[in-house]
Write a protein that holds these residues in place. Structure first.
Motif, PDB file in Angstrom:
ATOM      1  N   GLN A 186       8.564  68.017  25.474  1.00 43.38           N
ATOM      2  CA  GLN A 186       8.225  67.205  24.305  1.00 43.38           C
ATOM      3  C   GLN A 186       8.804  65.807  24.437  1.00 43.38           C
ATOM      4  OE1 GLN A 186       9.733  68.745  20.624  1.00 43.38           O
ATOM      5  NE2 GLN A 186       8.443  67.410  19.383  1.00 43.38           N
ATOM      6  N   VAL A 187      10.035  65.704  24.896  1.00 45.86           N
ATOM      7  CA  VAL A 187      10.664  64.392  25.093  1.00 45.86           C
ATOM      8  C   VAL A 187       9.924  63.623  26.171  1.00 45.86           C
ATOM      9  CG1 VAL A 187      12.760  63.248  25.888  1.00 45.86           C
ATOM     10  CG2 VAL A 187      12.910  65.109  24.243  1.00 45.86           C
ATOM     11  N   ARG A 188       9.538  64.294  27.252  1.00 42.79           N
ATOM     12  CA  ARG A 188       8.780  63.616  28.308  1.00 42.79           C
ATOM     13  C   ARG A 188       7.466  63.053  27.775  1.00 42.79           C
ATOM     14  NH1 ARG A 188      10.233  64.606  33.701  1.00 42.79           N
ATOM     15  NH2 ARG A 188      11.876  66.151  33.902  1.00 42.79           N
ATOM     16  N   ARG A 189       6.762  63.867  26.980  1.00 44.43           N
ATOM     17  CA  ARG A 189       5.482  63.396  26.412  1.00 44.43           C
ATOM     18  C   ARG A 189       5.707  62.193  25.507  1.00 44.43           C
ATOM     19  NH1 ARG A 189       4.506  68.897  25.884  1.00 44.43           N
ATOM     20  NH2 ARG A 189       5.066  68.840  23.704  1.00 44.43           N
ATOM     21  N   MET A 190       6.780  62.218  24.719  1.00 46.78           N
ATOM     22  CA  MET A 190       7.050  61.094  23.816  1.00 46.78           C
ATOM     23  C   MET A 190       7.375  59.827  24.600  1.00 46.78           C
ATOM     24  SD  MET A 190       9.220  63.012  20.790  1.00 46.78           S
ATOM     25  CE  MET A 190      10.238  61.626  20.571  1.00 46.78           C
ATOM     26  N   LEU A 191       8.167  59.961  25.670  1.00 42.66           N
ATOM     27  CA  LEU A 191       8.563  58.792  26.449  1.00 42.66           C
ATOM     28  C   LEU A 191       7.425  58.258  27.308  1.00 42.66           C
ATOM     29  CD1 LEU A 191      12.150  59.804  27.559  1.00 42.66           C
ATOM     30  CD2 LEU A 191      11.506  58.137  25.827  1.00 42.66           C
ATOM     31  N   ASP A 192       6.546  59.134  27.795  1.00 43.73           N
ATOM     32  CA  ASP A 192       5.446  58.702  28.648  1.00 43.73           C
ATOM     33  C   ASP A 192       4.262  58.203  27.843  1.00 43.73           C
ATOM     34  OD1 ASP A 192       6.869  59.267  30.899  1.00 43.73           O
ATOM     35  OD2 ASP A 192       6.005  61.274  31.182  1.00 43.73           O
ATOM     36  N   GLY A 193       4.179  58.562  26.581  1.00 43.81           N
ATOM     37  CA  GLY A 193       3.027  58.197  25.759  1.00 43.81           C
ATOM     38  C   GLY A 193       3.052  56.736  25.362  1.00 43.81           C
ATOM     39  N   PRO A 194       2.057  56.322  24.584  1.00 43.53           N
ATOM     40  CA  PRO A 194       2.011  54.920  24.140  1.00 43.53           C
ATOM     41  C   PRO A 194       3.133  54.634  23.149  1.00 43.53           C
ATOM     42  CG  PRO A 194       0.304  56.189  23.051  1.00 43.53           C
ATOM     43  CD  PRO A 194       0.938  57.104  24.069  1.00 43.53           C
ATOM     44  N   HIS A 195       3.721  53.493  23.299  1.00 41.72           N
ATOM     45  CA  HIS A 195       4.805  53.094  22.405  1.00 41.72           C
ATOM     46  C   HIS A 195       4.219  52.387  21.191  1.00 41.72           C
ATOM     47  CE1 HIS A 195       7.661  54.232  25.443  1.00 41.72           C
ATOM     48  NE2 HIS A 195       7.018  53.506  26.325  1.00 41.72           N
ATOM     49  N   PRO A 196       4.807  52.597  20.016  1.00 40.14           N
ATOM     50  CA  PRO A 196       4.271  51.937  18.813  1.00 40.14           C
ATOM     51  C   PRO A 196       4.453  50.424  18.894  1.00 40.14           C
ATOM     52  CG  PRO A 196       6.332  53.046  18.326  1.00 40.14           C
ATOM     53  CD  PRO A 196       5.968  53.418  19.725  1.00 40.14           C
ATOM     54  N   ALA A 197       3.519  49.719  18.280  1.00 44.20           N
ATOM     55  CA  ALA A 197       3.588  48.253  18.259  1.00 44.20           C
ATOM     56  C   ALA A 197       4.697  47.818  17.303  1.00 44.20           C
ATOM     57  CB  ALA A 197       2.252  47.678  17.814  1.00 44.20           C
ATOM     58  N   LEU A 198       5.429  46.818  17.710  1.00 42.51           N
ATOM     59  CA  LEU A 198       6.495  46.285  16.871  1.00 42.51           C
ATOM     60  C   LEU A 198       5.948  45.175  15.988  1.00 42.51           C
ATOM     61  CD1 LEU A 198       9.336  46.016  19.510  1.00 42.51           C
ATOM     62  CD2 LEU A 198       9.013  47.789  17.812  1.00 42.51           C
ATOM     63  N   PRO A 199       6.509  45.022  14.787  1.00 38.60           N
ATOM     64  CA  PRO A 199       6.052  43.926  13.927  1.00 38.60           C
ATOM     65  C   PRO A 199       6.357  42.584  14.587  1.00 38.60           C
ATOM     66  CG  PRO A 199       7.579  45.375  12.743  1.00 38.60           C
ATOM     67  CD  PRO A 199       7.503  45.852  14.143  1.00 38.60           C
ATOM     68  N   PRO A 200       5.480  41.604  14.412  1.00 36.48           N
ATOM     69  CA  PRO A 200       5.713  40.309  15.069  1.00 36.48           C
ATOM     70  C   PRO A 200       6.939  39.569  14.539  1.00 36.48           C
ATOM     71  CG  PRO A 200       3.785  40.221  13.649  1.00 36.48           C
ATOM     72  CD  PRO A 200       4.241  41.643  13.671  1.00 36.48           C
ATOM     73  N   ASP A 201       7.334  39.833  13.318  1.00 35.25           N
ATOM     74  CA  ASP A 201       8.481  39.122  12.740  1.00 35.25           C
ATOM     75  C   ASP A 201       9.781  39.922  12.842  1.00 35.25           C
ATOM     76  OD1 ASP A 201       7.682  41.076  10.988  1.00 35.25           O
ATOM     77  OD2 ASP A 201       8.089  39.897   9.190  1.00 35.25           O
TER      78      ASP A 201
END
Length: 118
Positions: free
Chosen positions: A45-60
């Motif tokens: 589960q940790v591997r899937r979370m780390l290998d998956g797409p990362h959430p976009a960060l707010p620009p500010d």
């Protein structure tokens, strides 16, 4: 590839797992051996979370972090100044009390009663 990774000092996940004994066939999290085809579900589960797409960060996000850090610094300075002021006031009050009361001096001894009627 490998030369660039070695030059930057980064290690691969497989290399780290092999060195730590957590590769297939090494000791598992509960002390037993992990079979070649079976891994810990939490690790997967940790591997899937780390290998998956990362959430976009707010620009500010950076500006927000700078503002919050500035607030923390100002608050910390205010708390330290207030604590220093209170300490100085307490020390001043102690010195005034000691000057007025002079607790280091003993009271005169009343050994004999006062003479009256002479």
């Amino acid at each position: 590839g490998g030369a660039a990774r070695a030059a930057t000092g980064r290690r691969s996940r497989a290399g780290l797992l092999a060195r730590s004994g957590r590769a297939a066939g090494g000791p598992g999290p509960r002390g037993g051996a992990v079979s070649a085809g079976r891994r810990d579900p939490r690790e997967e589960q940790v591997r899937r979370m780390l290998d998956g797409p990362h959430p976009a960060l707010p620009p500010d996000l950076a500006a927000w972090a700078v503002l919050r850090g500035g607030r923390r610094l100002r608050r910390r300075r205010a708390v330290r100044r207030t604590a220093g002021l209170l300490l100085a006031l307490a020390l001043s009050a102690l010195l005034v009390w000691a000057g007025v009361e002079q607790p280091w001096e003993s009271e005169p001894a009343q050994v004999t009663p006062p003479l009256q009627g002479w």
